[in-house]
Enzyme design. Structure first.
Site, PDB file in Angstrom:
ATOM      1  CE  LYS A   1      -3.879   2.009   2.688  1.00  0.00           C
ATOM      2  NZ  LYS A   1      -4.676   1.879   3.921  1.00  0.00           N
TER       3      LYS A   1
ATOM      4  CB  SER B   1      -8.177   3.574   3.059  1.00  0.00           C
ATOM      5  OG  SER B   1      -7.268   2.977   3.977  1.00  0.00           O
TER       6      SER B   1
ATOM      7  CB  SER C   1      -8.273   0.556   5.778  1.00  0.00           C
ATOM      8  OG  SER C   1      -9.052   1.715   5.750  1.00  0.00           O
TER       9      SER C   1
HETATM   10  N1  GLN Z   1     -13.056   4.071   6.735  1.00  0.00           N
HETATM   11  C1  GLN Z   1     -12.322   4.470   7.889  1.00  0.00           C
HETATM   12  C2  GLN Z   1     -11.877   5.904   7.751  1.00  0.00           C
HETATM   13  O1  GLN Z   1     -12.136   6.459   6.751  1.00  0.00           O
HETATM   14  C3  GLN Z   1     -11.181   3.546   8.119  1.00  0.00           C
HETATM   15  C4  GLN Z   1      -9.990   3.862   7.303  1.00  0.00           C
HETATM   16  C5  GLN Z   1      -8.807   3.009   7.635  1.00  0.00           C
HETATM   17  O2  GLN Z   1      -8.918   1.973   8.305  1.00  0.00           O
HETATM   18  N2  GLN Z   1      -7.656   3.487   7.221  1.00  0.00           N
HETATM   19  O3  GLN Z   1     -11.288   6.466   8.601  1.00  0.00           O
END
Ligand code: GLN
EC number: 6.3.5.7
Length: 493
Positions: A82, A157, A181
């Site tokens: 990532k 994400s 995410s």
């Molecule tokens: N959807 C969550 C957020 O937007 C989690 C994102 C993540 O785990 N990086 O913060």
């Protein structure tokens, strides 16, 4: 030749590493196979931000000259990382214009550990900007599409990581999980993803979003592959004071010896199995629980009573931490600087206005607000208190059960554009994943089938107590053995 390549990329990580170690496949062949698959699928999926074809091939060739090293468990295995993890000499943009030209001079510890284990870093995966989002539509570069249906999101994400593994572009990817995410994109793309216990994997070189929540973890096509990668990246790191100095268990051995679920008590939180679940998700997750029962598990009703406050609590804490972490991007020390600005203050303002996307700005503003002196008690302090209650919910539940199961998400992957107009709708996707980060505990998403109507993958979450990765991996493997494996993603067949 081309068919042969597809054959290779279809292999599991555990299989390919066996073939590499036995010299039946050269590292160069493995890299070439993945590059060919990237070329064939990337125009449709757009999972990647940067492909290091030249570097990966050169590394592979150099490795082939020396030959396999049996002390390296991932020798010659191509993996994708990532883009929020620093990679020495390779761009690391965090999906943001702010870091468009940033090439870090060092590797994140998890990346360095992968390389030490013999893995070859092939590419950087797309993501929501600074890991803020649930669909990968917040990437400043382009959205990623779900390999099962190109009209749908891959989750976020770590959507690029989820999609590239499902598309066969690499044998594993690293994602990060601040509020779901890793688990959400794994579930939407039909893969296995693990969010480890906070402190299991070093965060050094992970560009911080919510420092008290962030963890790095593997995203793969099956449980044994996830165990193998987790093994490689886990462990204490003096450069991350929150990483724990605990021995790393043999995760693959736990998977290999998984043998039914006799005597296992599985907690079924009523808050995760109630209203608001899509029919398809409910049906498949319940079927998986029937399978668990047939394997000898006992299903125990439990309660996580503060679940309804989890989203509000998480978004206050995550945004507060983000506003502080992202203060470093000021146009002076890192990344983008607006050259037209006429004063120092204007330079800060314009660099941040132009460098950050809408969602990131929304969170910085909200985070700054909840930390401001007039509102700190009402929001941040309150959220920190509720966070404690959420952790206590889990402690209480684990006095009655060994692991907890529930759906990873109330729905399957949704169409692109479906939730971009309303941030709250997007935040609601995290209802079943974020409590775990607030409590610092480990969880895994396991594919349990394809929805009858949508044909999209559904993920079951298996949650464990702190340092319970072996247990959840072993439970996941026992279920995986009994469940029908998913076919290949339709949209790329
Ligand atoms: N959807 C969550 C957020 O937007 C989690 C994102 C993540 O785990 N990086 O913060």
């Amino acid at each position: 030749m081309a068919d042969n390549m597809t054959e290779l990329t279809r292999k599991t990580l555990v299989d390919i590493r066996g073939l590499l170690a036995a010299r039946q496949v050269a590292a160069r062949e493995a890299v070439q196979a993945c590059l060919a698959r990237i070329e064939a699928t990337e125009p449709k999926v757009q999972a990647l931000l940067h492909v290091d074809a030249e570097g990966a091939l050169a590394t592979a060739e150099a490795m082939d000259k020396i030959g396999p090293d049996t002390s390296k468990p991932l020798w010659g295995v191509p993996v994708i990382v990532k883009d929020v993890l620093t990679t020495k000499g390779l761009p690391t943009t965090c999906g943001s214009r702010m870091l468009e030209n940033f090439v870090p001079p060092f590797d994140a510890t998890a990346v360095a550990k992968l390389k030490d284990a013999g893995a070859i870093i092939l590419a950087k995966a797309n993501m929501d900007e600074f890991a803020m989002g649930s669909s990968t539509e917040n990437s400043a570069y382009h959205p990623t599409r779900n390999p099962w249906d190109l009209g749908r999101v891959p989750g976020g994400s770590s959507g690029g990581s989820g999609a590239c593994v499902a598309a066969g572009q690499a044998f594993a990817a690293l994602g990060t999980d601040t509020g779901g995410s890793i688990r959400l994109p794994s579930s939407f793309c039909g893969g296995v993803g693990i969010k480890p216990t906070y402190g299991r994997v070093s965060r050094y070189g992970l560009v911080a979003y919510g420092s008290s929540l962030d963890q790095i973890g593997p995203m793969t096509r099956n449980v044994a592959d996830a165990a193998t990668v987790l093994q490689a990246i886990s462990g204490h790191d003096p450069r991350d004071s929150t990483s724990m100095d605990l021995p790393v268990p043999d995760y693959l051995a736990a998977v290999d010896s998984a043998d039914g679920l006799k005597g296992l008590r599985i907690g079924m939180p009523k808050e995760y199995w109630g209203q608001g679940l899509d029919q398809e998700v409910e049906t498949l997750c319940k079927q998986a629980m029937d399978t668990a029962k047939s394997l000898g598990a006992e299903l125990v009703p439990v309660s996580l009573p503060h679940t309804e406050y989890a989203i509000a609590t998480y978004y206050i804490i995550a945004m507060a931490e983000a506003s502080s972490n992202l203060a470093r991007f000021d146009g002076v020390r890192y990344g983008f600087r607006d050259k037209q600005a006429t004063s120092l203050l204007d330079m800060y303002k314009q660099s941040r206005t132009k460098g950050f996307g809408d969602e990131v700005q929304r969170r910085i503003i909200t985070g700054t607000y909840v930390l401001s002196s007039g509102y700190y008690d009402a929001y941040y302090r309150k959220a920190a208190q509720v966070r404690r209650l959420i952790r206590q919910d889990f402690e209480q539940a684990y006095s009655q059960c060994d692991v907890i199961c529930g759906p990873a998400c109330p729905t399957v992957a949704f169409p692109l554009g479906d939730k971009t107009a309303d941030p709250l709708q997007m935040y609601l996707m995290d209802i079943f994943t974020i409590s775990l980060n607030l409590a610092g505990l480990p969880g895994l998403s396991l594919p349990v089938g394809l929805g009858k109507d949508s044909g999209m993958p559904v993920g079951l979450q298996i949650l464990g107590p702190a340092w319970g990765e072996e247990k959840i991996l072993s439970v996941a493997r026992s279920l995986e053995k009994r469940l029908e494996p998913l076919p290949e993603p339709r949209a790329l067949a």
